[in-house]
Motif scaffolding. Sequence first.
Motif, mmCIF file in Angstrom:
data_model
loop_
_atom_site.group_PDB
_atom_site.id
_atom_site.type_symbol
_atom_site.label_atom_id
_atom_site.label_comp_id
_atom_site.label_asym_id
_atom_site.label_seq_id
_atom_site.Cartn_x
_atom_site.Cartn_y
_atom_site.Cartn_z
ATOM 1 N N VAL A 20 2.159 -2.668 -5.243
ATOM 2 C CA VAL A 20 1.850 -2.683 -6.654
ATOM 3 C C VAL A 20 1.249 -1.326 -7.182
ATOM 4 C CG1 VAL A 20 0.400 -3.976 -8.303
ATOM 5 C CG2 VAL A 20 1.398 -5.226 -6.430
ATOM 6 N N ASN A 21 0.395 -0.761 -6.068
ATOM 7 C CA ASN A 21 -0.201 0.560 -6.442
ATOM 8 C C ASN A 21 1.162 1.521 -6.896
ATOM 9 O OD1 ASN A 21 -2.764 -0.111 -6.274
ATOM 10 N ND2 ASN A 21 -2.867 0.368 -4.195
ATOM 11 N N GLY A 22 2.072 1.452 -5.900
ATOM 12 C CA GLY A 22 3.407 2.441 -5.960
ATOM 13 C C GLY A 22 4.006 1.954 -7.386
ATOM 14 N N ILE B 124 -1.199 -6.870 -13.840
ATOM 15 C CA ILE B 124 -0.525 -5.348 -13.512
ATOM 16 C C ILE B 124 1.035 -5.689 -13.317
ATOM 17 C CG2 ILE B 124 -0.555 -3.461 -12.309
ATOM 18 C CD1 ILE B 124 -3.189 -4.114 -11.216
ATOM 19 N N LEU B 125 1.455 -6.558 -12.393
ATOM 20 C CA LEU B 125 2.802 -6.969 -12.236
ATOM 21 C C LEU B 125 3.620 -7.338 -13.524
ATOM 22 C CD1 LEU B 125 3.099 -8.902 -8.971
ATOM 23 C CD2 LEU B 125 4.214 -7.005 -9.452
ATOM 24 N N THR B 126 3.081 -8.352 -14.100
ATOM 25 C CA THR B 126 3.725 -8.814 -15.367
ATOM 26 C C THR B 126 4.109 -7.571 -16.208
ATOM 27 O OG1 THR B 126 2.203 -10.489 -15.028
ATOM 28 C CG2 THR B 126 3.828 -10.591 -16.879
ATOM 29 N N CYS B 127 2.675 -6.881 -16.352
ATOM 30 C CA CYS B 127 2.835 -5.702 -17.475
ATOM 31 C C CYS B 127 4.029 -4.851 -16.970
ATOM 32 C CB CYS B 127 1.311 -5.000 -17.330
ATOM 33 S SG CYS B 127 1.475 -3.558 -18.227
ATOM 34 N N SER B 128 3.773 -4.398 -15.731
ATOM 35 C CA SER B 128 4.697 -3.251 -15.389
ATOM 36 C C SER B 128 6.329 -3.869 -15.540
ATOM 37 C CB SER B 128 4.562 -2.629 -14.083
ATOM 38 O OG SER B 128 4.167 -3.752 -13.265
ATOM 39 N N PHE B 129 6.575 -5.022 -15.191
ATOM 40 C CA PHE B 129 7.858 -5.747 -15.242
ATOM 41 C C PHE B 129 8.220 -5.543 -16.589
ATOM 42 C CE2 PHE B 129 7.964 -8.562 -11.201
ATOM 43 C CZ PHE B 129 7.944 -7.455 -10.494
ATOM 44 N N VAL B 130 7.484 -6.024 -17.543
ATOM 45 C CA VAL B 130 7.766 -6.148 -19.008
ATOM 46 C C VAL B 130 8.119 -4.843 -19.557
ATOM 47 C CG1 VAL B 130 6.864 -6.666 -21.318
ATOM 48 C CG2 VAL B 130 6.330 -8.316 -19.354
ATOM 49 N N VAL C 116 1.170 -4.879 3.013
ATOM 50 C CA VAL C 116 1.925 -4.277 2.265
ATOM 51 C C VAL C 116 1.968 -4.347 0.720
ATOM 52 C CG1 VAL C 116 3.838 -4.012 3.765
ATOM 53 C CG2 VAL C 116 4.035 -5.832 2.351
ATOM 54 N N PHE C 117 1.529 -5.497 0.447
ATOM 55 C CA PHE C 117 1.411 -6.070 -0.979
ATOM 56 C C PHE C 117 0.752 -4.719 -2.190
ATOM 57 C CE2 PHE C 117 1.035 -8.509 -4.828
ATOM 58 C CZ PHE C 117 2.617 -8.743 -5.251
#
Lengths: 1109, 173
Positions: free
Chosen positions: A422-424, A481-487, A417-418
Amino acid sequence: MGDSTTINRVIKHIETYVDSSSSTSPSQQDASLDALAKLLLNDIITLELLVREMEMYLTTTDNIIRARGILLLAELLTRLSSKPLENKTIHSLIGFFADRLSDWRALRGALVGCLALMRRKIGVGAISGSDANAVAQSFMQNLQVQSLGQHDRKLCFEILECLIDSYPDTVMSMEEDEFVYVICEAIDGEKDPQCLLLTFRLVERLAQLYPESSTSLASYAEDLFNILGSYFPIHFTHPKGEDDLKREELSRALMLAFASTPLFEPFAIPLLLEKLSSSLPSAKIESLKYLSYCMDNYRGNEIQEQHETLWSSLKDIVLTSAPSSLTVGSGYQDNKVADEALVLVQKLIKQDKDPVSFLKLILKDVDVSMTLNNLSNYSNHDDITVKDKQRLNAVGRILHVSAAASVASCNSIFQSVFSELVNGLQSVMQEKDYASGGPKFGYLYVCVELLAACSTLVKPAEITYHDKETWCTMLHSFGPILTCSFVKTMKESTHDIYTHTVVMGLQILASFPGNFLPVSKSTFEEILVEFTSIIVLKFNNASAWRSVLNALVEIGSLIKKSDDFEKMASFDVIVVERMLALLSSDDLSMPFSLKVEAVSKIGMTNLKYMLKIVQELNTTISTNLQKYWLGGNSKSAEHAMLLLECYVEKVLPWFQNIGDTDNVPMHFALKIWNVIEDNTLFCDSLNEKKLLETAMNGMKHAVASCSEESQSMILDKAFSILSSNMSFQLNESMQRAEFSCREEWIISLFDSVIIALRPKTQGKNTKEILQIIMRALSNGHIPSAHALGSLFNKMPNDMQYFSLEEAMDITFNKYIVRFSNGDGDNEMGVSNLRLSNVNYGLVTSHAIIVGLAWVGKGLLMRGHEKVKDVIKFFLNFLISNGHRPISNGSISSPEDCQDLMSAVADSFSIIMSDSEACLNRNLHATIKPLYKQRLFNMVMPILLSSIVKSDSPMPHKSMMHRALAHVISNTPLSAILGEAKKLIPLMVDGLMILSEDVQNRDIVYNLLLVLSGILTDKNGQEVIVENTHMVIMCLTKLVFYKHMMLVRETAIQCLTAMSELPYASVYRFRLEVLKALSRALDDPKRSVRQEAVRCRQAWASISSRSLHI
Amino acid sequence: MSPALINANPVVYEKKERPVRTRPGDAAFDEYATELIDQLEFDCICIWFVLFLMFLHHIRDIKDPEHPYSLEELKVITEDAVEVDDKRSYVRVTFTPTVEHCSMATIIGLCLRVKLMRSLPSRFKVDIKVAPGTHATEDAVNKQLNDKERVAAALENPNLVDMVDECLTPSFE
């Protein structure tokens, strides 16, 4: 061998015990049992002798006597359990008792005896295996356990348990079938909870005794389980108070029995599954618990077969009972069923073996995959329906526990799923128009749940990480990518729930230990930078700001816990330094209170940071104080106040908590004194009283937590500053002088130091200090009164050059003129106050009276005799009416006199009540117990007699009542009750007089509370009965006391309580009370009206005639 | 009397927002302000009234764990049924008998009246009415309940007074 007298005694004891007629009481029988046991223990008689003497009782055909005789022998053996006995004796005794098991009329003794002998330890002579076998055989032949009484059944079970526990070889050597059969038969149909507890344990032991391959156990497993299974789930049909604990205990014992052998698996699993679908929540919880527990002990074949059924019911439970709020990482506090279900899911996954996998079931599940596929539909948090939220939450939690179960499961979940998640997330990021509320919430939520699961898998103690594991590599590649979209979300979202979720995610990313490679150091630092910038810039959104701050605090304390030096350094540079800069910057856009909060919270994570921060705090406080003193800058005053409050409420307690109480507070106190020393120029118009109070409070707390040495250092410093100031230098004249602002600060802070000293701290200049304080007091400076009281309370008794008596004399001579009037008695009155300056007379004498009151309190608390002088002065003042001719002309008008009288009356309140400002435990007061009672006993007789005989005018009398009321309302109720008889008339009188004046309303309320306390006590009621008329008249008047609602309410409650008094004493007042109450029904306040309705009903129903309506 | 009135699927209404009450010690508390006698005063009366109805129908002991809603949420009696005007010293209560031919309507009304008379200052005029269209002999009942003479006469009857007292006892606890 015992002589004839001993034998006679023995026989007498035996007879007492065996005697079944009513002539001997149970306690006598116990006494004789004890006596016999003592004789045996001390070797005064031998067991053989005793048995020989008892022969008749053991063998007689009279059933009752035989039963008592055998019981006596058995009880004696129980008491001799640690006395060594010969093997021969034991052998013959156990033979006897085993044989006696067939004697159903005298069974109790035989059971007790067998048990006593079987429980003997090897060292003191235990029974042999063959003896145990004999007992077991006799047991099997003779006993029908279920036909016995409760206590006998319990003994039987204990014997069986003892057999299994202590003589396993004997049991194993017996014919297996037979023994298991006997146990089955014995426990079948048991209903008593205590016996049940034993039976459950019995089954557990039995199953552990036999190997799994044992045929007999296997053949009886179904029967055994059928017997056990009928008790599941444990449920009391007639619950009583203490059953909950018993239920827990029983349920646990049954669980252990269930899980005792894998042979139960084929029977237990279907039963538990069936109960899982029960509608009773408690049954569900029990089944889930049992399943989780049994899982560890069963081989798992049966469970694997049932995987699908199990999954579908677990899914149902979680889906239906999940709450609809989507907060990451929290369990369902109030939903035990769902919690237990998730625990079970995790356990099942942990037990996954390759071919059959529970995890696959989850991942393939239609509901789960549908939810995951539809995540893109859950875009805006507010638009998701409650039902969908519930489902999302459930799926998130299931994925969380599954991923957290093991590395392998985490791998496969990430794999499946991961990347999609992340793509989503990312796809939404790239869309231009996602401003409608941030990225799709569904993705965000599940992502963070999975991250939370990962963080549970990583343990800081492990050195190497499974960096090759799939989930780690995936996390590594998707990390940026995660950090970036979270921030991005954190910065742009305005919605609380988004920010909370994202902050949570970032916090988890930042909290991985330093040697965990997938999240790199640069990511960690980036997150810290982002967080800090939110703290500094986005303070307008309070809840987001708080959650970021909390995340930072969590990260900081985690770093501290793991001793991660590399990260600690980054945190120091990025966060702490920035925060410190914040404190000293002049940037006014961010509210100062938020700055202080952020700094103090960050500091509390680590001593290293805190020390830095404390230094900065000290500097900031002193610069702000300086600015304020020089220019009267109100902004600086406000800042200084916030900082001081933070110091007192957060920093000092924190240091106290970690056990470092000396250094920091001492430096703080010295720093403040230094600042004062350096600043000789004070702006004239400083009117921030509150800042001074806060500073005093800070000084008190700081000094109070210092050690004695530091305290004397601070004291010396303060004294040197004080004495260098001209206006504090002593000269004999008692000129009242206005303090300048700086002097006011100095003397107030000095008072604070004195108040907070420990009793053992030695000042060199006690006499000078005393005189300075006294002078300040005559200037009307009230904190000096507190200091004076503390000084007297703590001054050591054995001071060489300056004794307490001397100090007392100085004080008294300075303030009070004594002149003997012939009969040698020192009468003192208002005119005796030594006042030098007529113009300031009133202010000064007020202050002096308050000062004396505090001196009195200090002396009283340490139990010093001299307190009598102070009290005598006050009492004389009150009694002498104050109308003595005024000698030195200071107080002229009767109003002033009246004013002073009330000050004297109120000084009793100072003496009696507990104070926050000084003389309490935190400020190291010397406190002797019962000091309030002592004062009560000292003052009460004098006040009583003078009030009774006084025929003085009203205002004067009311002052005495005021003083009395203060004393009464502060004395513990138990002391009041002892004197209630004398006090009630006076209290009633006092209530009437005091209620005339609005100013007295709090006093009236306190006094009324004492009266209601007396009314609720049984002895108090008796006194009230004697004074019913008086009390009721007073209460019916107070029902209309217009200045305070609580007084009215309490008066009505008192009346309600009075309706319970004996009929004869209250009946005649019924009409009067009812009349008053019907007016109270129209009271302006609702709660009074409601009390009135209740009270009216109570009074109306004391007679059979109903109300006049 | 009807048999037990158990409703398997009660309609649940949201509870009304209550204005916050201030107590001494709150900053907002004003010692000398007057709290008017308004519908809040009847909170306890409403709840008592429902308990009392249940008592009349002998279902008082039945606790229904499946429906843990408070009585007000079930709208058995609402605040709207009580109309109060403190300034004009006036109260009107409209109650709904449980069945159309309820023979207990008058005794319910009498209890209600006695309860109000005991709980309110004497300046109040109390009007008790059966909700329009809920009782077969509505007019007769209304007339009987609001006739001062007939109420006084009824309360002269010791049996009736005992019964009313017994019914009212729980409301004062």
